[in-house]
Scaffold this active site. Structure first.
Site, PDB file in Angstrom:
ATOM      1  N   VAL A 299       0.808  -1.216   0.000  1.00 22.23           N
ATOM      2  CA  VAL A 299       0.000   0.000   0.000  1.00 22.23           C
ATOM      3  C   VAL A 299       0.841   1.266   0.000  1.00 22.23           C
ATOM      4  O   VAL A 299       0.330   2.357  -0.293  1.00 22.23           O
ATOM      5  CB  VAL A 299      -0.974   0.031   1.203  1.00 22.23           C
ATOM      6  CG1 VAL A 299      -2.017  -1.064   1.076  1.00 22.23           C
ATOM      7  CG2 VAL A 299      -0.227  -0.052   2.534  1.00 22.23           C
TER       8      VAL A 299
ATOM      9  N   ASN B 137      -7.828  -1.139   5.408  1.00 26.39           N
ATOM     10  CA  ASN B 137      -7.613  -1.834   6.670  1.00 26.39           C
ATOM     11  C   ASN B 137      -6.141  -2.008   7.026  1.00 26.39           C
ATOM     12  O   ASN B 137      -5.799  -2.119   8.202  1.00 26.39           O
ATOM     13  CB  ASN B 137      -8.297  -3.215   6.603  1.00 26.39           C
ATOM     14  CG  ASN B 137      -7.871  -4.128   7.729  1.00 26.39           C
ATOM     15  OD1 ASN B 137      -8.220  -3.919   8.884  1.00 26.39           O
ATOM     16  ND2 ASN B 137      -7.094  -5.153   7.386  1.00 26.39           N
TER      17      ASN B 137
ATOM     18  N   TYR C 228       1.679   5.963  16.329  1.00 27.85           N
ATOM     19  CA  TYR C 228       0.480   5.220  15.944  1.00 27.85           C
ATOM     20  C   TYR C 228      -0.766   6.052  16.235  1.00 27.85           C
ATOM     21  O   TYR C 228      -1.669   6.166  15.392  1.00 27.85           O
ATOM     22  CB  TYR C 228       0.426   3.894  16.704  1.00 27.85           C
ATOM     23  CG  TYR C 228      -0.789   3.054  16.409  1.00 27.85           C
ATOM     24  CD1 TYR C 228      -0.867   2.296  15.245  1.00 27.85           C
ATOM     25  CD2 TYR C 228      -1.864   3.014  17.299  1.00 27.85           C
ATOM     26  CE1 TYR C 228      -1.986   1.516  14.975  1.00 27.85           C
ATOM     27  CE2 TYR C 228      -2.981   2.245  17.035  1.00 27.85           C
ATOM     28  CZ  TYR C 228      -3.044   1.490  15.874  1.00 27.85           C
ATOM     29  OH  TYR C 228      -4.160   0.720  15.614  1.00 27.85           O
TER      30      TYR C 228
ATOM     31  N   LYS D  13      -3.654   7.496  13.538  1.00 26.06           N
ATOM     32  CA  LYS D  13      -5.076   7.163  13.647  1.00 26.06           C
ATOM     33  C   LYS D  13      -5.933   8.404  13.871  1.00 26.06           C
ATOM     34  O   LYS D  13      -7.069   8.478  13.387  1.00 26.06           O
ATOM     35  CB  LYS D  13      -5.291   6.123  14.749  1.00 26.06           C
ATOM     36  CG  LYS D  13      -4.683   4.762  14.418  1.00 26.06           C
ATOM     37  CD  LYS D  13      -5.223   4.198  13.103  1.00 26.06           C
ATOM     38  CE  LYS D  13      -4.670   2.823  12.796  1.00 26.06           C
ATOM     39  NZ  LYS D  13      -5.225   2.235  11.548  1.00 26.06           N
TER      40      LYS D  13
END
Length: 304
Positions: A62, A88, A153, A157
């Site tokens: 990706v 995902n 992280y 998000k």
């Protein structure tokens, strides 16, 4: 409430589809009669998972934007126009920020954020002209709160949540739906239902959660729980996909607490150390090693 939409015959792409949430979501969608395409960096595993589900499994990095676009082109050539994209794929290396090297930082930004931006843009370009489609971005409760040991992280998000909110407004009236998935721990017992949302730790029991323990009063989600929520969001389109559903109301209530009170509760329940304590866990070493090799197109000098 409107009639549930049928997913039979819909062309659905899932990135990171070889295992975990991606694989379980694919299995749940297969039961709905969808035409599935799974993409994953692990070619052997994604082909194995796809074969078990009578789906199309293709290698996908990706972080390679041209390759990602070519992957979607190939899916549409073989299965038909894209109806749903589930962004995902993601990784969660753990360490205090001052111990995290820049390669890990860039890898997380490329996989967890840039790839989601690129996938979302590609889906918009394909879906908007047809006036239909659905983009699902898998975020985390780490996109709503901060957790020590996972600062980068959390940053990625938070960005995925903001991206999804903005794109939803850009696509208003276009016929293209957007959903943002926020998995977290199951809610606490009724006696502690007024706790601040910060005590919810973003743990779904996949390989990503290797080496992480359990905080007091909380039970981890299973990938099947998230998969079921994604299927429900596709059948009854809605933007906020909290897993469990009660998390939305819980968050609205607990945000009224002063920050200091919320942080004290998190410390008391051990939620502030759940991720940080696993950063150097031996039980997590195999996942960390695989995550470190998960983005071959991301260079140390910024090339991708």
């Amino acid at each position: 409430m409107g009639k549930h939409r049928s997913l039979r015959g819909k062309v659905i792409v899932i990135t990171g589809g070889a295992r975990g949430i991606g694989a379980k979501t694919a299995a749940a969608l297969r039961e709905q009669g969808a035409k599935l395409a799974l993409g994953d960096l692990d070619q052997v595993e994604v082909e194995k998972t796809a074969a078990e589900l009578d789906a199309l499994g293709l290698p996908l990095d990706v972080t390679d934007t041209r390759g990602f676009t070519a992957f979607l082109d190939e899916v549409e050539r073989r299965l038909g126009p894209l109806d749903v994209l589930v962004n995902n794929a993601g990784i969660m290396p753990l360490s205090p920020l001052d111990e995290e090297d820049d390669v890990s930082t860039r890898r997380q930004l490329e996989i967890n954020l840039h790839a989601v931006i690129h996938g979302t843009r590609e889906a918009m370009l394909r879906m908007r002209p047809r006036g239909s489609g659905h983009i699902v971005n898998v975020a985390s409760m780490a996109g709503k709160a901060g957790f020590p040991g996972a600062a980068t992280y959390c940053a990625t998000k938070h960005a995925v949540v903001g991206l999804s909110e903005a794109v939803r407004l850009e696509l208003r009236g276009s016929g293209v739906e957007v959903s943002c998935v926020i998995p977290a721990r199951r809610p606490p017992p009724p006696s502690t239902e007024a706790l601040r949302a910060a005590v919810f730790i973003p743990i779904v029991r996949t390989e990503l959660a290797s080496g992480l323990g359990e905080a007091k009063f909380f039970k981890s989600l299973q990938p099947e729980d998230v998969a079921a929520a994604i299927v429900d969001a596709l059948r009854r389109p809605h933007f906020d996909v909290f897993v469990p559903k009660s998390l939305d109301a819980m968050g609205r209530i607990t945000r009224l607490l002063p920050r200091a009170a919320g942080e004290w509760i998190a410390r008391t329940l051990g939620g502030d150390q759940l991720l940080a304590s696993a950063a150097h866990s031996s039980a997590r070493s195999s996942y960390e090693a695989r995550a470190a090799e998960s983005a071959p197109s991301v260079g140390t000098d910024g090339d991708s």
